[in-house]
Motif scaffolding. Structure first.
Motif, mmCIF file in Angstrom:
data_model
loop_
_atom_site.group_PDB
_atom_site.id
_atom_site.type_symbol
_atom_site.label_atom_id
_atom_site.label_comp_id
_atom_site.label_asym_id
_atom_site.label_seq_id
_atom_site.Cartn_x
_atom_site.Cartn_y
_atom_site.Cartn_z
ATOM 1 N N LEU A 1 -9.297 8.380 1.150
ATOM 2 C CA LEU A 1 -9.638 7.041 0.664
ATOM 3 C C LEU A 1 -10.956 6.551 1.244
ATOM 4 O O LEU A 1 -11.742 5.898 0.556
ATOM 5 C CB LEU A 1 -8.512 6.062 1.004
ATOM 6 N N LYS A 2 -11.217 6.870 2.511
ATOM 7 C CA LYS A 2 -12.443 6.407 3.156
ATOM 8 C C LYS A 2 -13.673 7.188 2.718
ATOM 9 O O LYS A 2 -14.756 6.621 2.594
ATOM 10 C CB LYS A 2 -12.299 6.501 4.675
ATOM 11 N N SER A 3 -13.521 8.487 2.468
ATOM 12 C CA SER A 3 -14.713 9.301 2.225
ATOM 13 C C SER A 3 -14.911 9.719 0.767
ATOM 14 O O SER A 3 -16.040 9.701 0.272
ATOM 15 C CB SER A 3 -14.666 10.558 3.099
ATOM 16 N N ASP A 4 -13.848 10.095 0.061
ATOM 17 C CA ASP A 4 -14.018 10.729 -1.245
ATOM 18 C C ASP A 4 -13.579 9.893 -2.440
ATOM 19 O O ASP A 4 -13.832 10.293 -3.577
ATOM 20 C CB ASP A 4 -13.236 12.045 -1.284
ATOM 21 N N LEU A 5 -12.920 8.789 -2.224
ATOM 22 C CA LEU A 5 -12.385 8.031 -3.358
ATOM 23 C C LEU A 5 -13.485 7.483 -4.251
ATOM 24 O O LEU A 5 -13.368 7.515 -5.480
ATOM 25 C CB LEU A 5 -11.481 6.894 -2.872
ATOM 26 N N VAL B 1 -5.642 2.506 -8.545
ATOM 27 C CA VAL B 1 -5.012 1.434 -7.774
ATOM 28 C C VAL B 1 -4.599 2.021 -6.430
ATOM 29 O O VAL B 1 -3.927 3.048 -6.375
ATOM 30 C CB VAL B 1 -3.777 0.868 -8.517
ATOM 31 N N VAL B 2 -4.999 1.374 -5.343
ATOM 32 C CA VAL B 2 -4.654 1.818 -3.992
ATOM 33 C C VAL B 2 -3.785 0.742 -3.358
ATOM 34 O O VAL B 2 -4.204 -0.414 -3.265
ATOM 35 C CB VAL B 2 -5.920 2.067 -3.143
ATOM 36 N N THR B 3 -2.571 1.134 -2.939
ATOM 37 C CA THR B 3 -1.657 0.172 -2.320
ATOM 38 C C THR B 3 -1.050 0.785 -1.067
ATOM 39 O O THR B 3 -0.754 1.978 -1.027
ATOM 40 C CB THR B 3 -0.518 -0.220 -3.279
ATOM 41 N N PRO B 4 -0.851 -0.035 -0.035
ATOM 42 C CA PRO B 4 -0.143 0.469 1.146
ATOM 43 C C PRO B 4 1.352 0.601 0.861
ATOM 44 O O PRO B 4 1.919 -0.159 0.074
ATOM 45 C CB PRO B 4 -0.427 -0.583 2.210
ATOM 46 N N ARG B 5 1.955 1.568 1.495
ATOM 47 C CA ARG B 5 3.395 1.820 1.352
ATOM 48 C C ARG B 5 3.942 2.059 2.746
ATOM 49 O O ARG B 5 4.027 3.188 3.208
ATOM 50 C CB ARG B 5 3.571 3.047 0.458
ATOM 51 N N LEU C 1 -2.470 5.323 -5.947
ATOM 52 C CA LEU C 1 -2.420 6.005 -4.660
ATOM 53 C C LEU C 1 -1.719 5.104 -3.655
ATOM 54 O O LEU C 1 -2.136 3.971 -3.435
ATOM 55 C CB LEU C 1 -3.831 6.346 -4.179
ATOM 56 N N GLU C 2 -0.655 5.622 -3.053
ATOM 57 C CA GLU C 2 0.111 4.856 -2.069
ATOM 58 C C GLU C 2 0.078 5.606 -0.745
ATOM 59 O O GLU C 2 0.212 6.833 -0.725
ATOM 60 C CB GLU C 2 1.555 4.687 -2.541
ATOM 61 N N TYR C 3 -0.082 4.876 0.348
ATOM 62 C CA TYR C 3 -0.193 5.497 1.669
ATOM 63 C C TYR C 3 0.385 4.560 2.718
ATOM 64 O O TYR C 3 0.571 3.368 2.480
ATOM 65 C CB TYR C 3 -1.656 5.804 1.993
#
Length: 157
Positions: free
Chosen positions: A67-71, A84-88, A51-53
């Protein structure tokens, strides 16, 4: 008469012991099945979701809420998937699924709310593989000439 019952019960117990040892011998001699995908054990096709955001972009607002509530609920429901969560920075949010075949499937999460993101991730988790069709290689070949003929820059219209 009591000796007759004793002999009969002894025979029954001896028979029970013999059948138990025979059952164990049969258990040992049976072949052990080899588990394959779809036969006795399910092996999911997807291995990883990335997941990229963007932290500042308005199109990532729903992704950040997800990402904050349901991940954590999604990760608990799918422990076999690496998440995997990464900033984009300065880009739209994406969800990339990596399958067992090595193929990737990329889904855009732009301007989606958390319920729609959940639906997109469900598409990835339920997918059999990223690509069902085989790519066409070499283009189209033909034995006949084109109807209009071959184009030439020197031809006057």
């Amino acid at each position: 008469m009591s000796s007759y019952l004793g002999a009969r019960s002894m025979t029954t117990s001896a028979l029970a012991k013999a059948s138990a040892t025979t059952a164990r011998a049969v258990k040992r001699s049976l072949p052990v099945p080899a588990f394959k995908n779809g036969m006795g054990m399910y092996v999911p096709a997807i291995h990883k979701i990335k997941l990229e955001y963007c932290e500042r972009s308005g199109s990532s607002r729903g992704a950040i809420q997800f990402l904050k509530s349901d991940l954590h609920k999604f990760a608990a429901a799918h422990p076999h998937i690496q998440i995997v969560v990464t900033p984009r920075p300065s880009k739209h949010p994406l969800a990339t699924g990596t399958f067992a075949s090595g193929r990737d499937k990329v889904l855009s999460l732009r301007n989606l709310d958390p319920t729609d993101i959940r639906k997109q991730l469900r598409l990835l988790t339920d997918a059999a593989d990223a690509l069902n069709k085989h790519p066409v290689r070499g283009g189209v070949t033909s034995t006949t000439k084109a109807v209009r003929g071959i184009w030439s820059p020197f031809k006057q219209v």
